[in-house]
Scaffold this active site. Structure first.
Site, PDB file in Angstrom:
ATOM      1  N   GLU A 148      -5.709  55.143 124.262  1.00 23.23           N
ATOM      2  CA  GLU A 148      -5.988  57.061 124.400  1.00 23.23           C
ATOM      3  C   GLU A 148      -6.467  55.783 126.231  1.00 23.23           C
ATOM      4  O   GLU A 148      -6.842  56.633 127.290  1.00 23.23           O
ATOM      5  CB  GLU A 148      -7.164  57.620 124.292  1.00 23.23           C
ATOM      6  CG  GLU A 148      -6.916  58.132 123.691  1.00 23.23           C
ATOM      7  CD  GLU A 148      -7.778  59.277 122.727  1.00 23.23           C
ATOM      8  OE1 GLU A 148      -8.091  60.839 122.617  1.00 23.23           O
ATOM      9  OE2 GLU A 148      -8.887  59.671 122.073  1.00 23.23           O
ATOM     10  N   HIS A 169     -16.564  63.221 120.899  1.00 27.01           N
ATOM     11  CA  HIS A 169     -15.957  63.854 120.346  1.00 27.01           C
ATOM     12  C   HIS A 169     -17.060  64.923 120.189  1.00 27.01           C
ATOM     13  O   HIS A 169     -17.277  65.400 119.220  1.00 27.01           O
ATOM     14  CB  HIS A 169     -15.399  63.501 118.290  1.00 27.01           C
ATOM     15  CG  HIS A 169     -14.413  62.920 119.253  1.00 27.01           C
ATOM     16  ND1 HIS A 169     -13.194  62.181 118.369  1.00 27.01           N
ATOM     17  CD2 HIS A 169     -13.606  63.060 120.060  1.00 27.01           C
ATOM     18  CE1 HIS A 169     -12.052  61.807 119.023  1.00 27.01           C
ATOM     19  NE2 HIS A 169     -12.113  62.274 119.914  1.00 27.01           N
TER      20      HIS A 169
HETATM   21 ZN   LIG Z   1     -10.487  61.643 121.424  1.00 24.87          ZN
END
Ligand SMILES: [Zn+2]
Length: 284
Positions: free
Chosen positions: A77, A98
């Site tokens: 990411e 998250h």
């Molecule tokens: Zn993530």
């Protein structure tokens, strides 16, 4: 290693520990990065729990994402982080996690854009949802690019949230604020809905930012349709106009109230029982 680099590595370890302790991430989720200088970034390694990192685990990369040093590899990411640094020269740290309540809003497709809490308006403004993108593709950086010029924090549809700030810890604190705000918003909605802070009051709060030395987030859009453009440079915040009141009922709450007063809802069973009862009364 310079003292600055040591401090940055220590901050990343600490932010990761807090993210995990607060259950903002599960398993090996999440990633954190920081600007080291105009050529290098420090970021968390992939496939490790961010709650149990040590400073030596970090990966040093350039602004194209190419590894310069470190035994491990950076997260897939990382391109989302790079996109943020490219678009925001003022940003020194990025946190992605998250957190379950904020992610719940992101999954339900409900942005946190209502003017509800003064401290959220001054520190983050509105929190939009960036469109869903397949992880590890350029879709996520593309979706984030749309909002990052005007927002220090955003939800990622069906994924999580990302925040940025002048350094790692300030980006981390914004993640805390988003999750706290999501929790309060959820409770208020369960209890019947939020009262909103009026637009006049929001403008007053925005004026206070300078006093606290907060340069961003961006100002409110004079015309909310401006925010539909590709690169958002102002924020849309649900803050209704009000002649005199600083707090105004949410519109959807008002509609709910009206339907409560104006119409009666019955189940099929209740309705047939009522008719049967009326027929019986007529016969008697
Ligand atoms: Zn993530």
């Amino acid at each position: 290693m310079t003292r600055i680099e040591e401090q940055i590595r220590a901050d990343i370890v600490e932010a990761g520990r807090r993210l995990y302790a607060r259950a903002y991430i599960a398993s090996n989720d999440g990633n954190i990065s920081a600007r080291l200088d105009d050529r290098r970034l420090i970021t968390t390694p992939k496939s490790v729990s961010k709650g149990f990192m040590t400073p030596d685990m970090m990966v040093v990369v350039d602004y194209d994402g190419k590894k310069i040093s470190g035994e491990r590899d950076a997260s897939t990411e990382l391109p989302m982080h790079l996109e943020i640094y490219r678009n925001r020269p003022d940003v020194g740290g990025v946190v992605h996690a998250h957190p379950p309540l904020a992610t719940g809003f992101a999954v339900a497709g409900i942005p946190l854009t209502r003017a509800v809490l003064a401290e959220v308006i001054t520190t983050l403004g509105s929190i939009p949802i960036a469109a869903y993108g397949t992880p590890s593709t350029s879709e996520l950086p593309d979706a984030v690019r749309k909002y990052i010029k005007a927002h220090d924090g955003m939800l990622l549809a069906n994924h999580g949230a990302v925040t940025c700030g002048p350094d790692v810890m300030s980006a981390y604190y914004k993640m805390e604020t988003i999750e706290h705000f999501a929790k309060i918003s959820l409770v208020a909605r369960l209890l019947g809905g939020e009262n909103l802070i009026s637009r006049e009051e929001v403008e007053r709060l925005q004026g206070l930012r300078g006093m606290y030395g907060i340069p961003s987030p961006a100002p409110l859009c004079a015309d909310p349709s401006e925010a539909g453009r590709d690169q958002v440079v102002c924020q849309v915040l649900e803050a209704p106009e009000s002649g005199s009141d600083r707090l105004v009922p949410d519109v959807s709450l008002a509609i709910k109230q009206a339907s409560r007063d104006g119409e009666i809802r019955l189940t099929y069973g209740e309705l047939t029982a009522l008719i049967a009862d009326a027929v019986r009364t007529l016969k008697d």
